[in-house]
Scaffold this motif. Structure first.
Motif: not given
Lengths: 129, 129, 129, 129, 129, 129, 129, 129, 129, 129
Positions: J12-16
């Motif tokens: 879904p997106r880069k991880l924190t």
């Protein structure tokens, strides 16, 4: 359609040693899942009371994970050996060492010689004296 | 492990107050599930080291369940009221009182008289003085 | 591919005391899950009739959770002790007390002095007098 | 607990009328699952306190199922019509009537004559006068 | 990792009466889940042939839910009593009646007077005369 | 009921044709699961009223499965072709024909010649004339 | 927390005829789920090699579904009868026929006259002459 | 069927190359699960027609697994390399070779020298010439 | 409501040969699921240490998948035959060959002539000369 | 395989950073689950080739668990601290020390004195001198 199993934790019989080890591994999974659950909630709220409780509880789950990990090292000595080799392998892998270098760690019983102070964390044997 | 979701704990956005309460209820469920898990393992093994660790960890999970329960009482005052009425209702139900008698507990503000400041549950400790 | 288990609630045998406690913990989980379910629906609709019914039912699920919690305190006295200590620990944790201060709560039998007869939780109401 | 979803009850948006009806059907499923859960536990224990609490709670879940069923009848009038026809169909099916006889129930508007005002189910109580 | 259970519907033994009631409750859940499934698809497509078939099938699932509900009333008379009280309680709850007023419905045996023979639900049709 | 999702049937958007076909396949799965559920219960009880209702409902689920199968044949003509070839392939496979013989069925459009009246069951278009 | 069942496909005992039919229905579900899986992937990629393989495999899953459907018709003659009636019912439903007209299809034993030998489905082609 | 998701196969967007590889791995899992399902049913029945169909279908699932495996080798060349090395490693492991001997397989490009014709199975590119 | 099964990996009895094969197929599924999990995490992070460890571990999972695949070829010779035919079929399918051409691969027993000794798969390289 | 999700591993997106730590905890869970899976299969078979492969693979999974554990210690220093304290706490708990003695481990900042630079876990060996 919800199907709650009313009898999901009935004890079928005493566990073998190998089954006990598998049970403790499952418990580590449960602790890690709980840490993830509380960490996610911490990220998602600004309520200070909730954050204080979540932090307190999450930290004890970390302790539990570490304790069960010790127990696994007792029940599964091969895991303990890998634990002893892991920090060296980790350093090699993350600094670009070759596959052979990584695999060479801990081979031939030489680990104690190569890396004498490393096994300390798990000098489980001495604990037994 | 039917199709491990690699991203199951991503934070979508900050929680509303009501969503935070739901998250804490979920956490109580997780603690109770862990207690059940460890209790079942305790019943199923005679390994004394494992039993000692399981007892230690399980007892802290009980503490966690109790702490999250306190937090819910803060976030959901209606739950706190039911907690205050529960021991009386429990006694009535288990001694064969009528449905009306049980339902009458806590009605009419009588609890408020006995226990005026809110949220009462948070001062339960002072009751013990 | 749906796989409904047609026989998910068959009774295998009578429960042991420990298994009964685990069953009641599961029931608390079920009640909390239901509260979350109805609370989420309440947040998501403006239909007044639906909201009235949801509020009525949700409030009784809160009562159920509180009653099962009482029952667990009877079946698992160690949980009852943690319930007694929880409000004090909660206050300490949320006001920044040290780990030692929190852990010291309930140690040394001081609670037993204040609250000698067991099971104490059942007389929690009297404590409020 | 395969990968506890920390955010399973976040509200995505207000529900449409049709989605609200689906939510209430889900709630009936949850109530029926709870009844099954408690009924199974009742069958599996002889602990009298536990049985008293389980009976009390289970009976209120039956009430909840009945209330949500009323709400569905309001939200989904086609379901209400089937509810009105069901007892007659039930009698026909269990006494060996033909498929045509069963299907004929409720056709032709005859029910509407007997029970003209809508939603009829809501005045079922008055029928009992 | 998919794990289809090849033997999920094997019959372990004949059901007790209480287990049969639990099975029928599960069947109602299955019917409600199917209604929700088809209703969702109806909302999500404009294909007229698909909609016609979905409407036809969904309506028969409503009939099934109603028939299983009748069967539960036969197998579980306490549920039947709650069904009889539900419309009155529903009206009270949605018009803001107090908790006591709602709980008073059905108490005092007044329903038994109106509807003496049991199981009453089976003669619900005759009530409509 | 592992974490009931309160919003499992929200409609995200209108379906594409291919997604509609997938939805209808899912519906066939749901119908087959229901048939299996009711058939298992029929095998497990001697209660005659329950058996009569289960048989009635199960038979209509068979009808539903057949209707959704027709709809799939409309939405997915390749499936319809396989349906036309299936009885011949079934006969060959169960009478020990070689793999080549089985695979030859339906190739090259020869099916119509070999088995002219077979496609009738699915000449759905002509039915509409 | 992943919990892979290491022994999910052990054979408990030989299946009864009814259990075999339920197993084959489950297999149809598995095939339909696979078709949906591959169809979704086909929709989501432009990789031509992958698409060619997915199309080839998906088409054979359609054949499998059709073959298992034939087998069910053999094991469950009531399903075979519904299959024979389905195209006519489908046409009626999608052209707005009344409920009575739809239900009348296949009633009156006329199918038995046309199609005396059993299992009819295997000679379905000839039946249509 | 815990809460059938009506929209489980909607396509969110086109897949990246890496996501496509993951999708194909999932497909192999689905094929292996189907093989296990049919193999378990074969073990559990003596019905000869069912066994013939199950054998036919299961064999094609094996073909599908092999084809998807080829596709993965194309999409993930590192997997193809491991496939080339696997038979030699398998022989070493099962004949008691040391960990170093096993790990040495395929290192330094020497595999081609030691075992020149081995990579043929996966020289998929040349096959296309 | 989390329901962790405390005893999910208890050994019921020794496996039959066919059940062992099914277990190994399950293990391949587990390895592929792990590869997907780690590959997804690799795509989602820029943390270089994490990426190095993920790449190292993922590559060994690929080796595991390949080794279990070899083991399946030993336990299930029909799978081994499909593996041998797969690259040719893959080439045909992806270059637009007819269904007959694809199905003709491996038919006629010619493989047995080329590859007399068993288990062939282990000498797969030499077979290709 | 309840409704295979075709798109379960889309990024879904880069991880924190916190999400990355949660992902790695999930990976440890996956490795422990795999160890349990293979250990259970080892217990359940006497096939020597299968046992050799299972042992080889299982041992590498242990290595993976140890490596991911190192990575967590890097990403979550609080976990690293608990790891350092765990062997001492384990010894105290399993030899009957009081709760206070156990909790006193690691308090007082003495660890920080011994082990000033962070992340300590990577130099864990030297710490123990």
């Amino acid at each position: 359609m919800p199907q709650t199993n009313p009898f999901h934790s009935l004890v079928p019989r005493k566990l073998t040693d190998s089954e006990l080890a598998r049970s403790i591994r499952l418990n580590i999974e449960a602790e890690l899942d709980a840490i993830n659950l509380y960490a996610a909630h911490l990220d998602a709220t600004d309520n200070e009371e909730a954050k204080a409780i979540l932090r307190h509880v999450m930290d004890e789950e970390r302790e539990h994970a570490a304790l069960f990990w010790q127990l696994i090292a007792r029940l599964d000595p091969a895991q303990a050996q890998h634990d002893r080799d892991a920090s060296q392998k980790y350093r090699l892998i993350t600094t670009g060492a070759s596959h052979e270098e990584v695999e060479a760690v801990g081979e031939g019983g030489s680990v104690a010689e190569v890396d004498p102070e490393l096994p300390k964390r798990l000098t489980v044997g001495s604990l037994r004296k």
